[in-house]
Scaffold this active site. Structure first.
Site, short mmCIF file in Angstrom:
data_model
loop_
_atom_site.label_atom_id
_atom_site.label_comp_id
_atom_site.label_asym_id
_atom_site.label_seq_id
_atom_site.Cartn_x
_atom_site.Cartn_y
_atom_site.Cartn_z
N ASN A 195 35.43 50.71 39.36
CA ASN A 195 36.37 49.60 39.29
C ASN A 195 37.45 49.75 40.35
OD1 ASN A 195 37.62 47.22 37.73
ND2 ASN A 195 39.32 48.68 37.85
N GLU A 196 37.60 48.72 41.18
CA GLU A 196 38.68 48.60 42.17
C GLU A 196 38.85 49.84 43.06
OE1 GLU A 196 41.40 45.39 39.67
OE2 GLU A 196 42.20 47.40 40.06
N TYR A 339 43.69 37.73 40.75
CA TYR A 339 44.87 37.25 40.03
C TYR A 339 45.74 36.32 40.87
CZ TYR A 339 43.80 40.79 36.52
OH TYR A 339 43.18 41.54 35.55
N GLU A 404 37.77 40.04 36.29
CA GLU A 404 39.11 39.95 35.71
C GLU A 404 39.82 38.74 36.28
OE1 GLU A 404 41.55 43.47 36.04
OE2 GLU A 404 39.89 44.81 35.53
N PHE A 467 48.51 40.81 28.37
CA PHE A 467 47.46 39.96 28.92
C PHE A 467 46.48 39.46 27.86
CE2 PHE A 467 48.82 41.92 32.85
CZ PHE A 467 48.51 40.99 33.84
#
Length: 508
Positions: A195-196, A339, A404, A467
């Site tokens: 992830n990322e 985002y 996400e 969130f």
């Protein structure tokens, strides 16, 4: 904002997108999940460290994030020892997903729970927990989408050889990934290796604001050591090689038998020029190369972007011919966590300075956009459209999963649960409209996951931002869950309801 800023002189592309969005908004009531392609997956996600809790139970040992938070470096001194306590409430959470109508749940496996020392002996209690969670999801008709590594490196490996900074990480990660494939792959059909990987090297090894807190002056202060000019690139390189190694093992030994897919998930900020100046336009293009191209270029073409090669020079690791062959095409899909947009200006005047890090190498200075506007994220849904358009044109339109996307607010007043989060529903609807438009225009996007299912520990803000579609009462020993209005809105959409018209929004 300075004269000539994008807010005053939007590009023709953005104007077109805005007009299309305005037209779509007028017809928003007609848009349902059935307007998305057949087989399109809708879900929500979390990660192990952020919601699992049970930090010292049933054989789990510390990760680098446990060490970091217990040393007091997290905002507000937040720790995740209990967090949402999903370890003890997973059945309740799966029931929430089922009632909501989710197709899929994206979660991660905690490496220090499954293999507490990072290598060697498997923890039977960890194995049991993830088997139970996966089985519970499948029993309720929910697809498990599993991330193998989501920042929580076992502290044992950090202590032994410096963690990801060492090439030894690649072998240990690959062995851990194979444990996951072997034990869960008969039921898990969607894997994410890392992830990322395009942000962990910056936070942990350039600015030093995340574990393992490595940096060098003037790019970070109060670090335990490090070199901001070299280490971010080394760490990213090892993450890339680890990803490719795991994919190679999966394809050689498991994929044909288990029938799954495997990919990698990148942070997908979109960089936009702050003004119409040619230098700022060039800066935005460079920054998107440094941000997305850092991994997409090797994954598609087998080497780092030429602009990174020319500007970073010998500090950027070489990719050997054999590694290039292994890396190129090592994905069945690309995950994107999106985002917001970030506006940038050129700062190329600093490029020749002797002290250089990732941002100096890119020659940019951030100047607005990303982050919170008062209490919530600024609403720039067109940026998602630009990101998907970029992936389509530059990288051959790969299959994409939006892993996400979501908005946050501040914690509720103690003792008061706020169910009304229409701001979140409005945010999600705006992005779903742009996503639908992008798919109509040819984007190969195949899934969308809200971040997040539950309130939990956030890596950048501790418990300072929430969130969750579902609220968690962190003051209650039982970590009581409450369904917010956004969860009901999402459920209505997932069960065939029309998207309700949203409040008018400004695209810039």
């Amino acid at each position: 904002m300075a004269a000539g800023a994008r807010a005053l002189v939007p590009s023709p592309f953005i104007v077109v997108v805005f007009l299309l969005l305005a037209a779509a908004a007028r017809d928003a009531s007609a848009l349902t999940r059935h307007d998305f392609p057949e087989g399109f997956v809708f879900g929500a996600g979390t990660s192990a460290f952020q919601v699992e809790g049970a930090a010292a139970e049933d054989g789990r040992k510390p990760s680098i994030w446990d060490t970091f938070t217990h040393q007091g470096y997290s905002p507000g001194g937040a720790i995740a020892d209990v967090s949402a306590d999903q370890y003890h409430h997973y059945k309740e959470d799966v029931k929430l997903m089922y009632d909501m109508g989710l197709d899929a749940y994206r979660f991660s496996i905690a490496w220090p729970r499954l293999i507490p020392d990072g290598r060697g002996e498997i923890n039977p209690k960890g194995l049991e927990y993830y088997n139970n969670l996966i089985d519970e999801l499948i029993m309720h008709g929910i697809q498990p989408h599993v991330t193998i590594y989501h920042f929580d490196l076992p502290q044992a490996l950090q202590d032994e050889y410096g963690g990801i900074l060492s090439p030894r990480f690649i072998e240990d990660y690959t062995a851990y990934a194979e444990v996951c494939f072997k034990n869960f792959g008969d039921r898990v059909k969607h894997w994410v290796t890392v992830n990322e990987p395009n942000i962990e090297p910056i936070g942990g090894y350039d600015a030093g604001v995340q574990p393992p807190r490595r940096c060098s002056y003037p790019f970070g202060t109060n670090c335990t050591g490090g070199d901001s000019s070299t280490e971010p690139y080394i760490v990213a390189h090892h993450l890339l090689l680890a990803h490719a190694s795991a994919v190679s093992i999966y394809r050689q030994k498991y994929q044909a038998i288990q029938g799954g897919q495997i990919g990698i998930t990148l942070l997908g900020w979109w960089y936009e020029p702050y003004t119409d100046a040619v230098a700022d336009a060039a800066a935005a293009i460079r920054m998107n190369e440094f941000h997305i191209g850092w991994f997409m270029n090797p994954l598609v073409h087998g080497d780092y972007p030429p602009v990174m090669r020319s500007r970073v020079g010998a500090r950027l690791p070489s990719i050997t011919a054999s590694d290039s062959e292994k890396i190129r095409g090592s994905f069945d899909f690309i995950g994107i966590n999106h985002y917001f947009v970030i506006f940038v200006q050129s700062s190329d005047a600093n490029h020749d300075q002797k002290l250089r890090d990732y941002y100096v190498d890119a020659g940019v200075q951030e100047n607005g956009g990303g982050g919170f506007d008062k209490e919530h994220y600024q609403l720039h849904p067109w940026a998602l459209g630009k990101m998907l358009h970029h992936l389509k044109l530059k990288y051959g339109n790969p299959p994409v999963m939006i892993h996400e996307n979501g908005d946050a607010d501040s914690p509720e007043t103690p003792g008061k649960i706020d169910y009304d989060d229409d701001f979140r529903s409005d945010f999600l609807q705006s992005y779903l409209e742009v996503l639908h438009l992008s798919i109509r225009n040819g984007s190969n996007t195949r899934g969308y996951f809200v971040w997040s299912l539950l309130d939990g520990f956030e890596f950048l803000s501790g418990y300072g931002n929430r969130f969750g579609l579902c609220c968690v009462d962190f003051t209650a020993p039982a970590r009581t869950r409450y369904v917010r209005s956004s969860a009901r809105w999402y459920s209505d959409f997932l069960n065939g309801g029309e998207l309700r018209p949203v409040k008018p929004f400004v695209a810039l």
